[in-house]
Scaffold this motif. Structure first.
Motif, PDB file in Angstrom:
ATOM      1  N   SER A  61       0.835  -1.199   0.000  1.00 57.41           N
ATOM      2  CA  SER A  61       0.000   0.000   0.000  1.00 57.41           C
ATOM      3  C   SER A  61       0.875   1.256   0.000  1.00 57.41           C
ATOM      4  O   SER A  61       0.615   2.213  -0.729  1.00 57.41           O
ATOM      5  CB  SER A  61      -0.931   0.014   1.217  1.00 57.41           C
ATOM      6  OG  SER A  61      -1.917  -0.984   1.100  1.00 57.41           O
ATOM      7  N   ARG A  62       1.922   1.245   0.810  1.00 52.18           N
ATOM      8  CA  ARG A  62       2.838   2.384   0.877  1.00 52.18           C
ATOM      9  C   ARG A  62       3.544   2.605  -0.462  1.00 52.18           C
ATOM     10  O   ARG A  62       3.671   3.740  -0.929  1.00 52.18           O
ATOM     11  CB  ARG A  62       3.851   2.136   2.000  1.00 52.18           C
ATOM     12  CG  ARG A  62       4.254   3.355   2.760  1.00 52.18           C
ATOM     13  CD  ARG A  62       5.149   3.110   3.966  1.00 52.18           C
ATOM     14  NE  ARG A  62       5.980   1.934   3.953  1.00 52.18           N
ATOM     15  CZ  ARG A  62       5.788   0.844   4.690  1.00 52.18           C
ATOM     16  NH1 ARG A  62       4.761   0.763   5.508  1.00 52.18           N
ATOM     17  NH2 ARG A  62       6.596  -0.181   4.619  1.00 52.18           N
ATOM     18  N   ASP A  63       3.981   1.506  -1.104  1.00 49.02           N
ATOM     19  CA  ASP A  63       4.651   1.628  -2.405  1.00 49.02           C
ATOM     20  C   ASP A  63       3.716   2.194  -3.468  1.00 49.02           C
ATOM     21  O   ASP A  63       4.126   3.023  -4.289  1.00 49.02           O
ATOM     22  CB  ASP A  63       5.205   0.276  -2.855  1.00 49.02           C
ATOM     23  CG  ASP A  63       6.444  -0.145  -2.079  1.00 49.02           C
ATOM     24  OD1 ASP A  63       7.042   0.707  -1.379  1.00 49.02           O
ATOM     25  OD2 ASP A  63       6.816  -1.333  -2.164  1.00 49.02           O
ATOM     26  N   MET A  64       2.463   1.774  -3.447  1.00 48.43           N
ATOM     27  CA  MET A  64       1.495   2.335  -4.404  1.00 48.43           C
ATOM     28  C   MET A  64       1.234   3.803  -4.087  1.00 48.43           C
ATOM     29  O   MET A  64       1.188   4.637  -4.994  1.00 48.43           O
ATOM     30  CB  MET A  64       0.186   1.540  -4.370  1.00 48.43           C
ATOM     31  CG  MET A  64       0.287   0.151  -4.951  1.00 48.43           C
ATOM     32  SD  MET A  64      -1.313  -0.704  -5.102  1.00 48.43           S
ATOM     33  CE  MET A  64      -1.834  -0.845  -3.381  1.00 48.43           C
ATOM     34  N   PHE A  71      -0.578   1.136  -9.399  1.00 47.25           N
ATOM     35  CA  PHE A  71      -1.715   0.545  -8.712  1.00 47.25           C
ATOM     36  C   PHE A  71      -1.953  -0.838  -9.304  1.00 47.25           C
ATOM     37  O   PHE A  71      -2.131  -0.989 -10.500  1.00 47.25           O
ATOM     38  CB  PHE A  71      -2.956   1.429  -8.870  1.00 47.25           C
ATOM     39  CG  PHE A  71      -4.181   0.835  -8.254  1.00 47.25           C
ATOM     40  CD1 PHE A  71      -4.325   0.799  -6.883  1.00 47.25           C
ATOM     41  CD2 PHE A  71      -5.168   0.284  -9.051  1.00 47.25           C
ATOM     42  CE1 PHE A  71      -5.447   0.237  -6.308  1.00 47.25           C
ATOM     43  CE2 PHE A  71      -6.297  -0.277  -8.482  1.00 47.25           C
ATOM     44  CZ  PHE A  71      -6.438  -0.301  -7.110  1.00 47.25           C
ATOM     45  N   GLY A  72      -1.916  -1.855  -8.465  1.00 52.67           N
ATOM     46  CA  GLY A  72      -2.126  -3.213  -8.944  1.00 52.67           C
ATOM     47  C   GLY A  72      -1.412  -4.222  -8.066  1.00 52.67           C
ATOM     48  O   GLY A  72      -1.262  -4.010  -6.874  1.00 52.67           O
ATOM     49  N   TYR A  99      -8.195   1.930  -4.014  1.00 56.70           N
ATOM     50  CA  TYR A  99      -7.739   3.241  -3.568  1.00 56.70           C
ATOM     51  C   TYR A  99      -8.859   4.243  -3.711  1.00 56.70           C
ATOM     52  O   TYR A  99      -9.803   4.043  -4.474  1.00 56.70           O
ATOM     53  CB  TYR A  99      -6.488   3.705  -4.321  1.00 56.70           C
ATOM     54  CG  TYR A  99      -6.743   4.224  -5.712  1.00 56.70           C
ATOM     55  CD1 TYR A  99      -6.881   5.588  -5.960  1.00 56.70           C
ATOM     56  CD2 TYR A  99      -6.839   3.356  -6.791  1.00 56.70           C
ATOM     57  CE1 TYR A  99      -7.117   6.062  -7.231  1.00 56.70           C
ATOM     58  CE2 TYR A  99      -7.064   3.809  -8.063  1.00 56.70           C
ATOM     59  CZ  TYR A  99      -7.213   5.171  -8.279  1.00 56.70           C
ATOM     60  OH  TYR A  99      -7.454   5.638  -9.555  1.00 56.70           O
ATOM     61  N   GLY A 100      -8.760   5.299  -2.934  1.00 56.61           N
ATOM     62  CA  GLY A 100      -9.736   6.369  -2.981  1.00 56.61           C
ATOM     63  C   GLY A 100     -10.005   6.916  -1.598  1.00 56.61           C
ATOM     64  O   GLY A 100      -9.407   6.489  -0.619  1.00 56.61           O
ATOM     65  N   TYR A 141      -4.732   4.005  -0.016  1.00 59.83           N
ATOM     66  CA  TYR A 141      -4.437   2.791  -0.778  1.00 59.83           C
ATOM     67  C   TYR A 141      -4.591   1.611   0.169  1.00 59.83           C
ATOM     68  O   TYR A 141      -4.007   1.614   1.256  1.00 59.83           O
ATOM     69  CB  TYR A 141      -3.020   2.846  -1.345  1.00 59.83           C
ATOM     70  CG  TYR A 141      -2.897   3.847  -2.470  1.00 59.83           C
ATOM     71  CD1 TYR A 141      -2.880   3.428  -3.792  1.00 59.83           C
ATOM     72  CD2 TYR A 141      -2.824   5.208  -2.215  1.00 59.83           C
ATOM     73  CE1 TYR A 141      -2.775   4.336  -4.826  1.00 59.83           C
ATOM     74  CE2 TYR A 141      -2.729   6.130  -3.237  1.00 59.83           C
ATOM     75  CZ  TYR A 141      -2.711   5.687  -4.544  1.00 59.83           C
ATOM     76  OH  TYR A 141      -2.621   6.593  -5.574  1.00 59.83           O
ATOM     77  N   PHE A 142      -5.374   0.639  -0.241  1.00 61.61           N
ATOM     78  CA  PHE A 142      -5.724  -0.510   0.590  1.00 61.61           C
ATOM     79  C   PHE A 142      -5.202  -1.792  -0.057  1.00 61.61           C
ATOM     80  O   PHE A 142      -5.310  -1.961  -1.275  1.00 61.61           O
ATOM     81  CB  PHE A 142      -7.239  -0.645   0.714  1.00 61.61           C
ATOM     82  CG  PHE A 142      -7.937   0.567   1.257  1.00 61.61           C
ATOM     83  CD1 PHE A 142      -8.185   0.682   2.612  1.00 61.61           C
ATOM     84  CD2 PHE A 142      -8.368   1.571   0.414  1.00 61.61           C
ATOM     85  CE1 PHE A 142      -8.855   1.787   3.123  1.00 61.61           C
ATOM     86  CE2 PHE A 142      -9.037   2.688   0.909  1.00 61.61           C
ATOM     87  CZ  PHE A 142      -9.282   2.790   2.274  1.00 61.61           C
ATOM     88  N   THR A 143      -4.700  -2.707   0.766  1.00 61.73           N
ATOM     89  CA  THR A 143      -4.299  -4.032   0.283  1.00 61.73           C
ATOM     90  C   THR A 143      -4.802  -5.069   1.275  1.00 61.73           C
ATOM     91  O   THR A 143      -4.637  -4.916   2.480  1.00 61.73           O
ATOM     92  CB  THR A 143      -2.755  -4.155   0.169  1.00 61.73           C
ATOM     93  OG1 THR A 143      -2.264  -3.127  -0.691  1.00 61.73           O
ATOM     94  CG2 THR A 143      -2.353  -5.512  -0.369  1.00 61.73           C
ATOM     95  N   GLN A 144      -5.414  -6.120   0.729  1.00 62.13           N
ATOM     96  CA  GLN A 144      -5.746  -7.328   1.494  1.00 62.13           C
ATOM     97  C   GLN A 144      -4.935  -8.452   0.881  1.00 62.13           C
ATOM     98  O   GLN A 144      -4.988  -8.664  -0.330  1.00 62.13           O
ATOM     99  CB  GLN A 144      -7.221  -7.712   1.352  1.00 62.13           C
ATOM    100  CG  GLN A 144      -8.196  -6.885   2.111  1.00 62.13           C
ATOM    101  CD  GLN A 144      -9.610  -7.431   1.926  1.00 62.13           C
ATOM    102  OE1 GLN A 144     -10.068  -7.703   0.819  1.00 62.13           O
ATOM    103  NE2 GLN A 144     -10.327  -7.581   3.029  1.00 62.13           N
TER     104      GLN A 144
END
Length: 149
Positions: A61-64, A71-72, A99-100, A141-144
């Motif tokens: 998330s931090r890298d994005m 994003f991806g 993201y958003g 930015y969110f990651t699961q």
């Protein structure tokens, strides 16, 4: 006088980081809760939050957010390998990103409404990592990261 001023500025910066970490922690807790509530509504067992998977999700998330990755899912296999090194053999893995300007409910609802993301949320996984980071523009930015071991 300069030493006192520097100490004061450092204290303020540390306080801001704590507020930010608390905000992210609250989002992560809520995302986990809403994800597990959805899984339970579909007869699936809850996912356990894993520290290494969360560290990997947070870094992604931090890298994005900082533009180091687009994003991806760039680097997905590396994230899974790092989790495998921590928890043992990983037999399956998947990832959701978003993201958003959204709260936890909105991001989880967005994933539920997307066939591919929903499939990941309902997959045969037992661990989850969740990461949230804020971009320069204020977007989150969110990651699961879903893991079965």
């Amino acid at each position: 006088m300069q030493t006192i001023l520097r100490s004061f500025v450092l204290l303020i910066c540390l306080s801001l980081l704590t507020v930010s970490d608390t905000f992210a922690g609250s989002l992560i807790d809520d995302i986990l809760r809403y994800t597990n509530e959805y899984r339970q509504s579909k007869g699936k067992p809850p996912l356990e939050l894993d520290n290494e998977a969360s560290d990997q999700a947070e870094a992604h998330s931090r890298d994005m957010a900082k533009g180091r990755n687009g994003f991806g899912h760039e680097g997905f296999n590396d994230r899974v390998k790092a989790v495998s090194n921590s928890v043992g053999k990983v037999s399956a893995a998947a990832e959701n990103v978003a993201y958003g300007d959204m709260n936890a409910r909105q991001v989880v609802d967005g994933w539920i409404k997307s066939k591919g993301h929903r499939k990941n949320m309902l997959g045969d996984y037992n661990l989850i990592g969740i990461g949230v980071a804020k971009g320069r523009d204020g977007a989150l930015y969110f990651t699961q990261l879903f893991i079965r071991h």
